[in-house]
Scaffold this motif. Structure first.
Motif, PDB file in Angstrom:
ATOM      1  N   SER A  13      65.048  50.334  40.132  1.00  0.00           N
ATOM      2  CA  SER A  13      65.850  51.183  41.021  1.00  0.00           C
ATOM      3  C   SER A  13      65.570  50.835  42.476  1.00  0.00           C
ATOM      4  O   SER A  13      65.368  51.703  43.299  1.00  0.00           O
ATOM      5  N   SER A  14      65.559  49.556  42.787  1.00  0.00           N
ATOM      6  CA  SER A  14      65.186  49.102  44.126  1.00  0.00           C
ATOM      7  C   SER A  14      66.376  48.729  45.004  1.00  0.00           C
ATOM      8  O   SER A  14      66.191  48.235  46.105  1.00  0.00           O
ATOM      9  N   MET A  15      67.579  48.949  44.544  1.00  0.00           N
ATOM     10  CA  MET A  15      68.738  48.495  45.315  1.00  0.00           C
ATOM     11  C   MET A  15      68.881  49.225  46.645  1.00  0.00           C
ATOM     12  O   MET A  15      69.415  48.678  47.600  1.00  0.00           O
ATOM     13  N   GLY A  16      68.385  50.443  46.738  1.00  0.00           N
ATOM     14  CA  GLY A  16      68.388  51.140  48.025  1.00  0.00           C
ATOM     15  C   GLY A  16      67.539  50.410  49.046  1.00  0.00           C
ATOM     16  O   GLY A  16      67.894  50.321  50.226  1.00  0.00           O
ATOM     17  N   LEU A  17      66.409  49.864  48.600  1.00  0.00           N
ATOM     18  CA  LEU A  17      65.561  49.080  49.500  1.00  0.00           C
ATOM     19  C   LEU A  17      66.249  47.787  49.915  1.00  0.00           C
ATOM     20  O   LEU A  17      66.160  47.367  51.072  1.00  0.00           O
ATOM     21  N   GLU A  66      55.383  51.128  45.647  1.00  0.00           N
ATOM     22  CA  GLU A  66      56.029  52.436  45.712  1.00  0.00           C
ATOM     23  C   GLU A  66      57.176  52.440  46.731  1.00  0.00           C
ATOM     24  O   GLU A  66      57.027  52.028  47.871  1.00  0.00           O
ATOM     25  N   THR A  67      58.296  52.924  46.276  1.00  0.00           N
ATOM     26  CA  THR A  67      59.518  52.943  47.078  1.00  0.00           C
ATOM     27  C   THR A  67      59.329  53.626  48.424  1.00  0.00           C
ATOM     28  O   THR A  67      59.757  53.109  49.453  1.00  0.00           O
ATOM     29  N   MET A  68      58.705  54.781  48.433  1.00  0.00           N
ATOM     30  CA  MET A  68      58.554  55.529  49.685  1.00  0.00           C
ATOM     31  C   MET A  68      57.671  54.792  50.686  1.00  0.00           C
ATOM     32  O   MET A  68      57.931  54.823  51.887  1.00  0.00           O
ATOM     33  N   ALA A  69      56.632  54.131  50.234  1.00  0.00           N
ATOM     34  CA  ALA A  69      55.767  53.368  51.135  1.00  0.00           C
ATOM     35  C   ALA A  69      56.520  52.178  51.728  1.00  0.00           C
ATOM     36  O   ALA A  69      56.390  51.876  52.921  1.00  0.00           O
ATOM     37  N   ILE A  70      57.321  51.524  50.904  1.00  0.00           N
ATOM     38  CA  ILE A  70      58.098  50.380  51.385  1.00  0.00           C
ATOM     39  C   ILE A  70      59.166  50.863  52.366  1.00  0.00           C
ATOM     40  O   ILE A  70      59.388  50.248  53.414  1.00  0.00           O
ATOM     41  N   ALA A  71      59.806  51.985  52.066  1.00  0.00           N
ATOM     42  CA  ALA A  71      60.808  52.545  52.980  1.00  0.00           C
ATOM     43  C   ALA A  71      60.175  52.919  54.317  1.00  0.00           C
ATOM     44  O   ALA A  71      60.758  52.678  55.382  1.00  0.00           O
ATOM     45  N   LEU A  98      65.639  63.878  51.762  1.00  0.00           N
ATOM     46  CA  LEU A  98      66.618  63.318  50.838  1.00  0.00           C
ATOM     47  C   LEU A  98      66.074  62.081  50.121  1.00  0.00           C
ATOM     48  O   LEU A  98      66.302  61.898  48.922  1.00  0.00           O
ATOM     49  N   MET A  99      65.346  61.237  50.841  1.00  0.00           N
ATOM     50  CA  MET A  99      64.750  60.056  50.215  1.00  0.00           C
ATOM     51  C   MET A  99      63.768  60.465  49.126  1.00  0.00           C
ATOM     52  O   MET A  99      63.755  59.876  48.042  1.00  0.00           O
ATOM     53  N   ALA A 100      62.950  61.470  49.412  1.00  0.00           N
ATOM     54  CA  ALA A 100      61.969  61.925  48.420  1.00  0.00           C
ATOM     55  C   ALA A 100      62.671  62.491  47.187  1.00  0.00           C
ATOM     56  O   ALA A 100      62.251  62.232  46.057  1.00  0.00           O
ATOM     57  N   PHE A 101      63.749  63.244  47.401  1.00  0.00           N
ATOM     58  CA  PHE A 101      64.498  63.783  46.261  1.00  0.00           C
ATOM     59  C   PHE A 101      65.072  62.664  45.398  1.00  0.00           C
ATOM     60  O   PHE A 101      64.934  62.680  44.168  1.00  0.00           O
ATOM     61  N   VAL A 102      65.708  61.693  46.024  1.00  0.00           N
ATOM     62  CA  VAL A 102      66.295  60.587  45.265  1.00  0.00           C
ATOM     63  C   VAL A 102      65.206  59.832  44.505  1.00  0.00           C
ATOM     64  O   VAL A 102      65.380  59.443  43.354  1.00  0.00           O
ATOM     65  N   THR A 107      65.869  60.483  40.352  1.00  0.00           N
ATOM     66  CA  THR A 107      65.540  59.332  39.499  1.00  0.00           C
ATOM     67  C   THR A 107      64.944  59.789  38.168  1.00  0.00           C
ATOM     68  O   THR A 107      65.211  59.182  37.130  1.00  0.00           O
ATOM     69  N   ALA A 108      64.179  60.865  38.184  1.00  0.00           N
ATOM     70  CA  ALA A 108      63.566  61.374  36.948  1.00  0.00           C
ATOM     71  C   ALA A 108      64.622  61.806  35.935  1.00  0.00           C
ATOM     72  O   ALA A 108      64.361  61.803  34.728  1.00  0.00           O
ATOM     73  N   ALA A 109      65.806  62.140  36.395  1.00  0.00           N
ATOM     74  CA  ALA A 109      66.877  62.554  35.483  1.00  0.00           C
ATOM     75  C   ALA A 109      67.332  61.401  34.591  1.00  0.00           C
ATOM     76  O   ALA A 109      67.965  61.618  33.575  1.00  0.00           O
ATOM     77  N   PHE A 110      66.972  60.175  34.966  1.00  0.00           N
ATOM     78  CA  PHE A 110      67.389  59.001  34.209  1.00  0.00           C
ATOM     79  C   PHE A 110      66.228  58.415  33.395  1.00  0.00           C
ATOM     80  O   PHE A 110      66.216  57.243  33.087  1.00  0.00           O
ATOM     81  N   SER A 111      65.266  59.240  33.013  1.00  0.00           N
ATOM     82  CA  SER A 111      64.095  58.759  32.287  1.00  0.00           C
ATOM     83  C   SER A 111      64.426  58.042  30.981  1.00  0.00           C
ATOM     84  O   SER A 111      63.666  57.157  30.574  1.00  0.00           O
ATOM     85  N   PRO A 112      65.541  58.340  30.310  1.00  0.00           N
ATOM     86  CA  PRO A 112      65.842  57.581  29.096  1.00  0.00           C
ATOM     87  C   PRO A 112      66.018  56.078  29.354  1.00  0.00           C
ATOM     88  O   PRO A 112      65.873  55.276  28.461  1.00  0.00           O
TER      89      PRO A 112
END
Length: 113
Positions: A13-17, A66-71, A98-102, A107-112
Motif C-alpha cells: 500500500s505504498s502508492m501514496g508515497l 513505516e509509511t508515516m515515518a517515510i511521509a 487524515l494520513m494516520a487514519f488512512v 487500511t486495516a479494513a482491508f486485512s483480508p
C-alpha cells in the motif's frame, strides 16, 4: 545517491508515497519487492527485520521503515509545500490526522488482502 523507495507487490500500500515523491519533484528511485517471494529471506531481513514494505533508503544511506515515518521524511524536505502545509498550523494537524487514519483505520479494513 538518490533515495530509494522499496514498495511491495501484490498487496503493498505504498502508492501514496510514490505519488508524494512525484509531487515533491525531487529525484528518487523505486524498487518493487515481490511480497510473496522476495521479502521472506535473510537478504531482505538485513534491510528491514520485520520483512515488510515500505522501506526508504535515504540519500544518506539510512533506512526508514513505516509509511508515516517515510511521509514525515518527505514532508521535512518539501520546501515548496507541494505535499504539506506549514508546520504547526491547523492544516498540517488535519493532514497528519487524515494520513494516520488512512494508514491505520482505513487500511486495516482491508486485512483480508
Amino acid at each position: 545517491m538518490e533515495p530509494i523507495l522499496l514498495y511491495g507487490f501484490p498487496a503493498g500500500s505504498s502508492m501514496g508515497l510514490v505519488a508524494a515523491f512525484e509531487r515533491v519533484g525531487h529525484p528518487y528511485r523505486l524498487c518493487r519487492v515481490d511480497m510473496l517471494s522476495e521479502m521472506k529471506n535473510d537478504a531482505y531481513a538485513s534491510i528491514n527485520g520485520r520483512q515488510e514494505t515500505p522501506v526508504l533508503i535515504t540519500d544518506e544511506g539510512a533506512v526508514l521503515t513505516e509509511t508515516m515515518a517515510i511521509a514525515a521524511w518527505l514532508e521535512a524536505r518539501d520546501t515548496q509545500r507541494r505535499i504539506s502545509f506549514e508546520p504547526r498550523t491547523p492544516q498540517a494537524d488535519r493532514m497528519h490526522q487524515l494520513m494516520a487514519f488512512v494508514n491505520t483505520g482505513f487500511t486495516a479494513a482491508f486485512s483480508p488482502l
